[in-house]
Design a protein around this motif. Structure first.
Motif, PDB file in Angstrom:
ATOM      1  N   GLY A 180       0.838  -1.070   0.003  1.00 11.49           N
ATOM      2  CA  GLY A 180       0.000   0.072  -0.046  1.00 11.49           C
ATOM      3  C   GLY A 180       0.941   1.468   0.026  1.00 11.49           C
ATOM      4  O   GLY A 180       2.234   1.132   0.471  1.00 11.49           O
ATOM      5  N   GLY A 181       0.162   2.293  -0.739  1.00 11.70           N
ATOM      6  CA  GLY A 181       1.067   3.587  -0.800  1.00 11.70           C
ATOM      7  C   GLY A 181       0.469   4.654  -0.285  1.00 11.70           C
ATOM      8  O   GLY A 181      -1.106   4.671  -0.832  1.00 11.70           O
ATOM      9  N   ALA A 182       0.790   5.593   0.523  1.00 12.57           N
ATOM     10  CA  ALA A 182       0.053   6.783   0.497  1.00 12.57           C
ATOM     11  C   ALA A 182       0.890   8.202   0.586  1.00 12.57           C
ATOM     12  O   ALA A 182       1.985   8.181   1.026  1.00 12.57           O
ATOM     13  N   TYR A 183       0.324   9.241   0.062  1.00 14.40           N
ATOM     14  CA  TYR A 183       1.059  10.574   0.229  1.00 14.40           C
ATOM     15  C   TYR A 183       0.263  11.584   0.897  1.00 14.40           C
ATOM     16  O   TYR A 183      -0.886  11.648   0.850  1.00 14.40           O
ATOM     17  N   GLU A 184       1.090  12.187   1.987  1.00 14.07           N
ATOM     18  CA  GLU A 184       0.365  13.064   2.865  1.00 14.07           C
ATOM     19  C   GLU A 184       1.173  14.406   2.563  1.00 14.07           C
ATOM     20  O   GLU A 184       2.476  14.338   2.868  1.00 14.07           O
ATOM     21  N   LYS A 185       0.221  15.502   2.344  1.00  7.05           N
ATOM     22  CA  LYS A 185       0.966  16.604   2.115  1.00  7.05           C
ATOM     23  C   LYS A 185       0.620  17.822   3.050  1.00  7.05           C
ATOM     24  O   LYS A 185      -0.646  17.972   3.089  1.00  7.05           O
ATOM     25  N   VAL A 201       5.439   3.936   0.686  1.00  4.37           N
ATOM     26  CA  VAL A 201       4.946   2.533   0.210  1.00  4.37           C
ATOM     27  C   VAL A 201       5.594   1.463   0.916  1.00  4.37           C
ATOM     28  O   VAL A 201       6.714   1.169   1.210  1.00  4.37           O
ATOM     29  N   VAL A 202       4.649   0.819   1.628  1.00  2.00           N
ATOM     30  CA  VAL A 202       4.838  -0.519   2.304  1.00  2.00           C
ATOM     31  C   VAL A 202       4.220  -1.650   2.019  1.00  2.00           C
ATOM     32  O   VAL A 202       3.265  -1.732   1.481  1.00  2.00           O
ATOM     33  N   THR A 203       5.091  -2.796   2.099  1.00  2.00           N
ATOM     34  CA  THR A 203       4.677  -4.047   1.691  1.00  2.00           C
ATOM     35  C   THR A 203       4.671  -4.947   3.162  1.00  2.00           C
ATOM     36  O   THR A 203       5.700  -4.879   3.998  1.00  2.00           O
ATOM     37  N   LEU A 204       3.617  -5.571   3.116  1.00  2.00           N
ATOM     38  CA  LEU A 204       3.509  -6.441   4.534  1.00  2.00           C
ATOM     39  C   LEU A 204       3.771  -8.089   4.152  1.00  2.00           C
ATOM     40  O   LEU A 204       3.295  -8.565   3.001  1.00  2.00           O
ATOM     41  N   GLY A 205       4.472  -8.830   5.011  1.00  2.00           N
ATOM     42  CA  GLY A 205       4.614 -10.097   4.840  1.00  2.00           C
ATOM     43  C   GLY A 205       3.549 -11.090   5.289  1.00  2.00           C
ATOM     44  O   GLY A 205       2.459 -10.480   5.712  1.00  2.00           O
ATOM     45  N   GLY A 206       3.403 -12.306   4.965  1.00  2.00           N
ATOM     46  CA  GLY A 206       2.213 -13.178   5.626  1.00  2.00           C
ATOM     47  C   GLY A 206       1.789 -13.016   7.018  1.00  2.00           C
ATOM     48  O   GLY A 206       0.700 -13.204   7.394  1.00  2.00           O
ATOM     49  N   PRO A 239       3.459  -3.342  12.392  1.00  2.00           N
ATOM     50  CA  PRO A 239       3.140  -1.898  12.326  1.00  2.00           C
ATOM     51  C   PRO A 239       1.892  -1.428  12.978  1.00  2.00           C
ATOM     52  O   PRO A 239       0.957  -1.180  12.458  1.00  2.00           O
ATOM     53  N   THR A 240       2.129  -1.435  14.321  1.00  2.00           N
ATOM     54  CA  THR A 240       1.156  -1.097  15.177  1.00  2.00           C
ATOM     55  C   THR A 240       1.195   0.480  15.327  1.00  2.00           C
ATOM     56  O   THR A 240       2.334   1.075  14.846  1.00  2.00           O
ATOM     57  N   ARG A 278       1.520  10.105   9.506  1.00  3.51           N
ATOM     58  CA  ARG A 278       0.053   9.968   8.699  1.00  3.51           C
ATOM     59  C   ARG A 278       0.394   9.128   7.419  1.00  3.51           C
ATOM     60  O   ARG A 278      -0.574   8.373   6.980  1.00  3.51           O
ATOM     61  N   ALA A 279       1.438   9.393   6.715  1.00  2.00           N
ATOM     62  CA  ALA A 279       1.576   8.604   5.378  1.00  2.00           C
ATOM     63  C   ALA A 279       1.605   7.340   5.488  1.00  2.00           C
ATOM     64  O   ALA A 279       1.246   6.306   5.016  1.00  2.00           O
ATOM     65  N   VAL A 280       2.679   6.697   6.709  1.00  2.00           N
ATOM     66  CA  VAL A 280       2.969   5.194   6.953  1.00  2.00           C
ATOM     67  C   VAL A 280       1.468   4.539   7.378  1.00  2.00           C
ATOM     68  O   VAL A 280       1.434   3.463   6.871  1.00  2.00           O
ATOM     69  N   THR A 281       0.754   5.479   8.178  1.00  2.00           N
ATOM     70  CA  THR A 281      -0.400   4.922   8.740  1.00  2.00           C
ATOM     71  C   THR A 281      -1.408   4.448   7.545  1.00  2.00           C
ATOM     72  O   THR A 281      -1.809   3.182   7.511  1.00  2.00           O
ATOM     73  N   ARG A 282      -1.729   5.479   6.571  1.00  2.88           N
ATOM     74  CA  ARG A 282      -2.281   5.038   5.747  1.00  2.88           C
ATOM     75  C   ARG A 282      -1.954   4.104   4.769  1.00  2.88           C
ATOM     76  O   ARG A 282      -2.579   2.983   4.260  1.00  2.88           O
ATOM     77  N   ALA A 283      -0.704   4.018   4.492  1.00  4.44           N
ATOM     78  CA  ALA A 283      -0.082   3.022   3.574  1.00  4.44           C
ATOM     79  C   ALA A 283       0.104   1.719   4.092  1.00  4.44           C
ATOM     80  O   ALA A 283      -0.470   0.857   3.423  1.00  4.44           O
ATOM     81  N   VAL A 284       0.060   1.367   5.330  1.00  9.81           N
ATOM     82  CA  VAL A 284      -0.250   0.307   6.067  1.00  9.81           C
ATOM     83  C   VAL A 284      -1.690  -0.033   5.903  1.00  9.81           C
ATOM     84  O   VAL A 284      -1.856  -1.517   5.493  1.00  9.81           O
ATOM     85  N   GLU A 285      -2.443   0.484   5.954  1.00 13.95           N
ATOM     86  CA  GLU A 285      -3.974   0.301   6.106  1.00 13.95           C
ATOM     87  C   GLU A 285      -4.419  -0.214   4.587  1.00 13.95           C
ATOM     88  O   GLU A 285      -5.017  -1.205   4.350  1.00 13.95           O
ATOM     89  N   ARG A 286      -3.790   0.593   3.739  1.00 19.30           N
ATOM     90  CA  ARG A 286      -3.980  -0.032   2.107  1.00 19.30           C
ATOM     91  C   ARG A 286      -3.306  -1.141   2.029  1.00 19.30           C
ATOM     92  O   ARG A 286      -4.059  -1.916   1.204  1.00 19.30           O
ATOM     93  N   ALA A 287      -2.148  -1.624   2.668  1.00 18.29           N
ATOM     94  CA  ALA A 287      -1.458  -2.700   2.499  1.00 18.29           C
ATOM     95  C   ALA A 287      -2.290  -3.829   3.109  1.00 18.29           C
ATOM     96  O   ALA A 287      -2.283  -4.705   2.349  1.00 18.29           O
ATOM     97  N   ARG A 288      -2.936  -3.641   3.940  1.00 23.73           N
ATOM     98  CA  ARG A 288      -3.622  -4.727   4.686  1.00 23.73           C
ATOM     99  C   ARG A 288      -4.912  -5.289   3.878  1.00 23.73           C
ATOM    100  O   ARG A 288      -5.263  -6.369   3.789  1.00 23.73           O
ATOM    101  N   SER A 289      -5.347  -4.168   3.146  1.00 24.56           N
ATOM    102  CA  SER A 289      -6.559  -4.542   2.352  1.00 24.56           C
ATOM    103  C   SER A 289      -6.195  -4.640   1.036  1.00 24.56           C
ATOM    104  O   SER A 289      -7.302  -4.980   0.027  1.00 24.56           O
ATOM    105  N   ALA A 290      -4.987  -4.825   0.508  1.00 26.09           N
ATOM    106  CA  ALA A 290      -4.548  -4.882  -0.851  1.00 26.09           C
ATOM    107  C   ALA A 290      -4.579  -6.308  -1.354  1.00 26.09           C
ATOM    108  O   ALA A 290      -4.242  -7.354  -0.327  1.00 26.09           O
TER     109      ALA A 290
END
Ligand SMILES: Cc1cc2nc3c(=O)[nH]c(=O)nc-3n(C[C@H](O)[C@H](O)[C@H](O)COP(=O)(O)OP(=O)(O)OC[C@H]3O[C@@H](n4cnc5c(N)ncnc54)[C@H](O)[C@@H]3O)c2cc1C
Length: 290
Positions: A180-185, A201-206, A239-240, A278-290
């Motif tokens: 998941g990736g996110a941009y915060e400005k 941009v974050v990739t999560l393992g199994g 990523p808590t 903020r950017a990492v939090t949203r990227a992780v959320e997106r990675a979890r649902s990707a």
């Protein structure tokens, strides 16, 4: 103010653009959308005698996917990047960031290649392409080469592009699953440029832990910069909220802050941390649902 007088040349192909660049090597400049170059010319910070317009070179435009790579032509306008279903699907962060550049006019005229070549320290796409691990295909008199984005931005308004080179294409690897990736400005209200912008941009393992993280910042520093301390602090960890906060805290580590009006070092370091979280939090959320 009006720019100094110049001659206008419209290139019909990449070869023609390169020939014109060679012919006017001393005082010729490429123009794509003109939304960075013309303001600079009006202020007379640049006074090229020859402008070589590449906007209508068909081979420089367009978006496609080939062999697991998104290939975006250099003269593709920000509006087309923002509206592309392919980019939304494969690299959401890029569409998201392009859609937040300036206003509708800027997005219709400004191009992805122009933005990267200009290397403005407050531009959005340098940080986003760093986080995406893009590569840039360039051609020049000496032939063709590919520049990894990590080696592209060399300083404020300067890049690894040689004066006789033309940026042809931006290549973005399609991310693996659970990315998941996110941009915060935090944008300047008048222009939309980033006071600070952070792309993650974050990739999560199994097991749910961070397998890969690329985080980059724009706005506060002379050039867009990877936040390697943040990336290292995320790697291999679950990523808590606490872990992300601890990693984001490292955003301010060793930042070479540029001289901006408004706010001292403590303020700038603080917004770097907040926007990174903020950017990492949203990227992780997106990675979890990707
Ligand atoms: C009012 C305003 C608000 C803006 N807000 C934002 C914002 O919020 N965020 C943001 O990121 N940007 C912003 N911009 C900048 C905008 O995105 C520019 O369009 C972009 O940075 C440059 O793209 P361009 O196609 O207009 O390039 P140009 O102005 O045509 O060229 C810029 C430079 O790049 C070179 N160049 C262009 N194309 C190539 C190529 N293919 N190969 C090699 N060199 C090339 C030119 O020679 C020139 O030196 C704003 C601009 C304006 C005027």
């Amino acid at each position: 103010m009006y720019p100094a007088p110049f001659e206008y040349h419209r290139a019909g192909s990449v070869d023609e653009a390169l020939a014109l660049l060679t012919q006017y090597a001393d005082d010729g400049k490429l123009i794509a959308g003109g939304h960075s170059l013309l303001p600079v010319m009006k202020l007379r910070f640049a006074q090229p005698s020859h402008l070589i317009d590449i906007r209508r070179v068909a081979e420089l435009a367009g978006i496609r996917e080939e062999g697991g790579v998104l290939r975006i032509g250099a003269t593709t306008p920000h509006a087309a990047v923002a509206a592309s279903a392919l980019i939304h699907d494969r690299a959401t962060i890029l569409a998201e960031a392009a859609g937040r550049i300036g206003d509708a006019q800027v997005r219709n005229m400004g191009t992805i290649g122009g933005s990267l070549a200009h290397a403005d320290p407050a531009a959005d796409l340098p940080a986003v392409t760093l986080a995406l691990g893009a590569e840039l295909r360039v051609v020049g008199r000496g032939g063709e080469r590919t520049i990894p984005i990590d080696q592209f931005f060399t300083g404020m308004f300067s890049s690894a592009l040689a004066p006789d080179e033309l940026l042809v294409e931006v290549r973005v690897p399609v991310a693996p699953a659970r990315t998941g990736g996110a941009y915060e400005k935090y944008a300047d209200q008048a222009s939309g440029y980033a006071i600070v912008g952070v792309a993650a941009v974050v990739t999560l393992g199994g097991n749910g832990a961070v397998e890969r993280a690329r985080v980059a910042l724009t706005g506060l520093t002379p050039r867009a910069t990877r936040l390697e301390g943040v990336e290292q602090a995320l790697m291999g960890k679950a990523p808590t909220g606490e872990q992300i906060q601890a990693a984001a805290q490292r955003a301010a580590e060793g930042l070479e802050l540029r001289d901006l009006t408004g706010g001292g070092a403590a303020y700038k370091n603080n917004i770097a941390v907040v926007y990174t979280r903020r950017a990492v939090t949203r990227a992780v959320e997106r990675a979890r649902s990707a």
